[in-house]
Enzyme design. Sequence first.
Site, short mmCIF file in Angstrom:
data_model
loop_
_atom_site.label_atom_id
_atom_site.label_comp_id
_atom_site.label_asym_id
_atom_site.label_seq_id
_atom_site.Cartn_x
_atom_site.Cartn_y
_atom_site.Cartn_z
N ASP A 2 0.81 -1.22 0.00
CA ASP A 2 0.00 0.00 0.00
C ASP A 2 0.85 1.27 0.00
OD1 ASP A 2 -2.36 1.35 -0.04
OD2 ASP A 2 -2.71 1.22 2.12
N ASN A 50 -10.51 -3.50 -6.00
CA ASN A 50 -9.66 -2.61 -6.81
C ASN A 50 -10.20 -2.38 -8.23
OD1 ASN A 50 -6.50 -3.63 -5.28
ND2 ASN A 50 -7.79 -1.85 -4.85
C1 FPP Z 1 -1.97 -0.33 -3.28
O1 FPP Z 1 -1.51 1.02 -3.27
C2 FPP Z 1 -1.42 -1.04 -4.43
C3 FPP Z 1 -2.16 -1.65 -5.41
C4 FPP Z 1 -3.64 -1.65 -5.40
C5 FPP Z 1 -1.53 -2.31 -6.57
C6 FPP Z 1 -0.25 -3.08 -6.30
C7 FPP Z 1 0.17 -3.72 -7.55
C8 FPP Z 1 1.42 -3.70 -8.05
C9 FPP Z 1 2.60 -3.14 -7.33
C10 FPP Z 1 1.57 -4.29 -9.42
C11 FPP Z 1 2.55 -5.34 -9.62
C12 FPP Z 1 2.49 -6.50 -8.71
C13 FPP Z 1 3.39 -7.53 -8.78
C14 FPP Z 1 3.27 -8.65 -7.81
C15 FPP Z 1 4.47 -7.57 -9.77
P1 FPP Z 1 -2.57 2.20 -3.51
O2 FPP Z 1 -2.69 2.45 -4.97
O3 FPP Z 1 -3.86 1.87 -2.82
O4 FPP Z 1 -1.85 3.40 -2.82
P2 FPP Z 1 -2.57 4.67 -2.15
O5 FPP Z 1 -3.30 4.16 -0.94
O6 FPP Z 1 -1.40 5.56 -1.81
O7 FPP Z 1 -3.48 5.28 -3.18
#
Ligand code: FPP
Length: 226
Positions: A2, A50
């Site tokens: 996150d 998501n």
């Molecule tokens: C949460 O941060 C992250 C996600 C919903 C996506 C995570 C996915 C990747 C890093 C893609 C690749 C994965 C692999 C295993 C190669 P957020 O977007 O909710 O952050 P925020 O809370 O700051 O908005």
Amino acid sequence: MDGNGRWATQRGLPRTAGHKAGAETFRRIATHCKNRGVRYLTVYAFSTENWRRSADEVRVIMGLLKRYLLEAVDTMERDHIRLHFFGDLTPLSPELRALARETDEITEHLAADDFQANVCLNYGGRDEILRAVRQFAADCTAGTCRPEDLDEGRFSGYLDSRGIPDPELIIRPSGELRLSNFLLWQCAYSEFYFTDTLWPDFDEAELDRAIAEYQKRDRRFGGVKK
Ligand code: FPP
């Protein structure tokens, strides 16, 4: 994983740049876990919720996953990295599903005690429990089991995590103090480590700190100290 979006916004970048950086962090942390002798690393890559994000953000995350899986197909045998998925993969693109099948097949040929990364994709803890309950009910209807035979061990066998031990330590980065539908059944006695660090900034030293913190915990599993 996150905090990717906030990390990017703080730098005046699009949120997707945060996911790109987050994918790099995943690679580094998985390597570090493997080198430290951690057996299982489970990451939350995409939740059942998501899909509510913009089409562009979903497309970029799926693209990063595809790139990682393509890379994994070429390297997991050499590096002894097992890969497994938690979640309902049916709504994913046929291409991603085919890649997931391919990595599953490679995993089957690797040693059971090789390092394993579990990637939660279209995963939600509640959804996982519902899918398990539906399957158990279907098995009862088919006559292969009876409701009175259900216990915790048998129920665990219906979950995406079947055969995998419950997480000892759950790390939540980015300052949020909640579980957000992650491994709801499996976390019953997990230890938690919360940090303000945004996922793209999470590094090997911080993982070591989290593990050191975990090693100081007194795990009693509801019992009393001997
Ligand atoms: C949460 O941060 C992250 C996600 C919903 C996506 C995570 C996915 C990747 C890093 C893609 C690749 C994965 C692999 C295993 C190669 P957020 O977007 O909710 O952050 P925020 O809370 O700051 O908005």
